[in-house]
Design an enzyme around this catalytic site. Structure first.
Site, PDB file in Angstrom:
ATOM      1  N   TYR A  81       0.852  -1.189   0.000  1.00  0.00           N
ATOM      2  CA  TYR A  81       0.000   0.000   0.000  1.00  0.00           C
ATOM      3  C   TYR A  81       0.884   1.233   0.000  1.00  0.00           C
ATOM      4  CZ  TYR A  81      -3.298   3.566   1.727  1.00  0.00           C
ATOM      5  OH  TYR A  81      -4.061   4.703   1.891  1.00  0.00           O
ATOM      6  N   ASP A  95       9.263   2.724  -0.194  1.00  0.00           N
ATOM      7  CA  ASP A  95       8.221   3.378   0.591  1.00  0.00           C
ATOM      8  C   ASP A  95       8.394   2.911   2.033  1.00  0.00           C
ATOM      9  OD1 ASP A  95       6.000   4.250   1.914  1.00  0.00           O
ATOM     10  OD2 ASP A  95       4.555   3.564   0.415  1.00  0.00           O
ATOM     11  N   LYS A 150       4.408   8.894   8.905  1.00  0.00           N
ATOM     12  CA  LYS A 150       4.115   8.298  10.221  1.00  0.00           C
ATOM     13  C   LYS A 150       5.082   8.758  11.321  1.00  0.00           C
ATOM     14  CE  LYS A 150       0.999   4.984   8.376  1.00  0.00           C
ATOM     15  NZ  LYS A 150       1.027   4.231   7.145  1.00  0.00           N
TER      16      LYS A 150
END
Ligand SMILES: *Cc1c(COP(=O)(O)O)cnc(C)c1O
Length: 437
Positions: free
Chosen positions: A147, A242, A270
């Protein structure tokens, strides 16, 4: 159900559904498929959440990753308060983002230059734009089960037919938007070779979560990641890591540090904002120099490099580093995982747990290592739902989805963790009794 039978969370959810789609601002918060309305929380501290009914929960969702020091770490909170008393946002140059950018580029040799944005999605979207501009190519190869935020061109599933073909996985994303996205299965060198033999000259970049953690936990073989690095180099394609989840979590330098591999571009988010909305993309200076105002790639943000997020991020990362908290948290996660594993095995329960650094994922038993989507246990959703509800009743808050991982923080002490492990085993044993009985 009459209004007076509803608890406060239920009442709030009824109101929320009237003003927001599904009552939420991000889909996985909705408890969809869990047969229950979501709990509404009003406060948080350390590893605990407090619901609007004043019930305390041990939190293993941790806002899906940012809070590696736990909720409202006192040192981060102090820095945030100080910043709020100084400035909120300038839309102009300031020293706070400079300090974080200098710290990051000094610690992460593969990040020669970087640009701050406000989310992981923005970081990925911008990195793809740079990759296409720098290579003059159009195609992006991604992997099934990874994702990368809700970037249009990456909301794809594997399509039928040609190797690498894709189809949109969301309404509202046009065929044209995903036309240049290729999809391959994880853990399969042959498939990547096939895609490159057909499309190699057109592939601007390969993007991967080097530790895929958004569809269960699908750790990749080191030699596979090395293979991706090599095939990209051979074909003049860029490799984008990522590391929005894995960055600053598996180690300070994320999977780039753990594997020793050098991505051309990398995305963080994050943990980077210490609980505030911060992301960044960065990498080779020659690539990042493509970005405006220096280069022709346009990318901007009103609240980019927001000072509060910059301070929260820097204090978080400096604290993690000065106390080498990674080894401490990872050690606790390892013991927690071992307790769960032993308990599941001892009572012959149909569950297992995978642990990578401070991430864990409870799943159905599977003989072979789970490295790709087609190896996921078949009954994952049903098994997890029951476990989730049993845990919730005992004050343990897992992310409300069978394919989301659990996050530990520095605030999850050994004592809490061993209590929780015992309770999870208890829940699983009771489920097994009901099933057998
Ligand atoms: C969370 C996540 C994103 C998206 O970040 P947002 O801040 O939610 O936009 C992208 N990539 C990975 C690997 C993620 O885990």
């Amino acid at each position: 159900m009459g209004k007076k039978d509803m608890n406060e969370s239920d009442q709030l959810f009824e109101r929320a559904k009237k003003v927001s789609p599904g009552g939420v601002h991000s889909p996985v918060r909705s408890f969809k498929g869990m047969d229950r309305a979501p709990v509404f929380f009003k406060s948080a501290e350390g590893c605990h959440l407090t619901s609007v009914e004043n019930r305390r929960y041990v939190d293993f969702c941790m806002s899906f990753g940012p809070l590696i020091l736990g909720h409202r770490d006192p040192e981060v909170e102090e820095a945030v308060r100080e910043m709020i008393g100084t400035a909120w946002t300038f839309g102009a140059c300031e020293p706070y983002s400079l300090e974080l950018a200098e710290w990051l580029t000094a610690e992460l040799p593969w990040v020669q230059k970087l640009r701050f944005v406000s989310s992981g999605t923005e970081a990925v979207m911008s990195a793809l734009r740079v990759a296409r501009a720098a290579t003059g190519r159009k195609k992006i190869l991604k992997f099934e089960g990874c994702y990368h935020g809700h970037v249009d061109s990456l909301l794809v599933k594997a399509g039928s037919g040609l190797a690498g073909a894709s189809a949109s996985s969301s309404a509202g994303v046009s065929e044209e938007a995903v036309h240049h996205t290729l999809v391959a299965a994880l853990d399969d060198e042959e498939e990547v070779r096939r895609v490159f033999s057909e499309h190699g000259r057109d592939i601007a970049a390969v993007i991967i979560e080097p530790l895929p953690a958004n569809f269960g936990l699908l750790p990749q073989r080191a030699e596979y990641l090395k293979f991706l690095r090599d095939i990209c180099t051979q074909h003049g394609s860029l490799l984008i890591f990522d590391e929005v989840i894995s960055g600053f979590r598996v180690a300070l330098g994320g999977m780039a540090e753990v594997t020793g591999l050098r991505p051309d571009l990398v995305c963080y988010g994050k943990i980077l904002g210490g609980g505030f909305p911060v992301g960044c993309y960065g990498g080779r200076a020659d690539l990042m120099d493509q970005v405006a105002p220096l280069g022709p790639v346009y990318q901007a943000g009103t609240l980019s490099a927001n000072p509060v997020g910059m301070r929260a991020g820097l204090v978080t990362l400096k604290k993690m580093k000065s106390r080498n908290l990674w080894s401490e948290i990872n050690g606790r996660a390892g013991r927690f995982g071992a307790d769960l594993k032993a308990g599941f095995a001892k009572h012959n329960l149909p569950f297992d747990v995978s642990v990578e650094s401070s991430l864990f994922w409870i799943h159905g038993k599977q003989k072979e290592p789970i490295r790709r989507v087609d190896r996921l246990p078949a009954d994952q959703s049903t098994g997890f739902k029951k476990l989730f509800l049993g845990c919730l009743d005992r004050g343990i808050y897992l992310a409300p989805n069978a394919y989301e991982v659990g996050f530990l923080s520095a605030a999850h002490g050994d004592e809490v963790l061993s209590q929780v492990a015992a309770q999870v085993i208890e829940v699983a044993s009771e489920l097994e009794k009901t099933t057998r009985g």
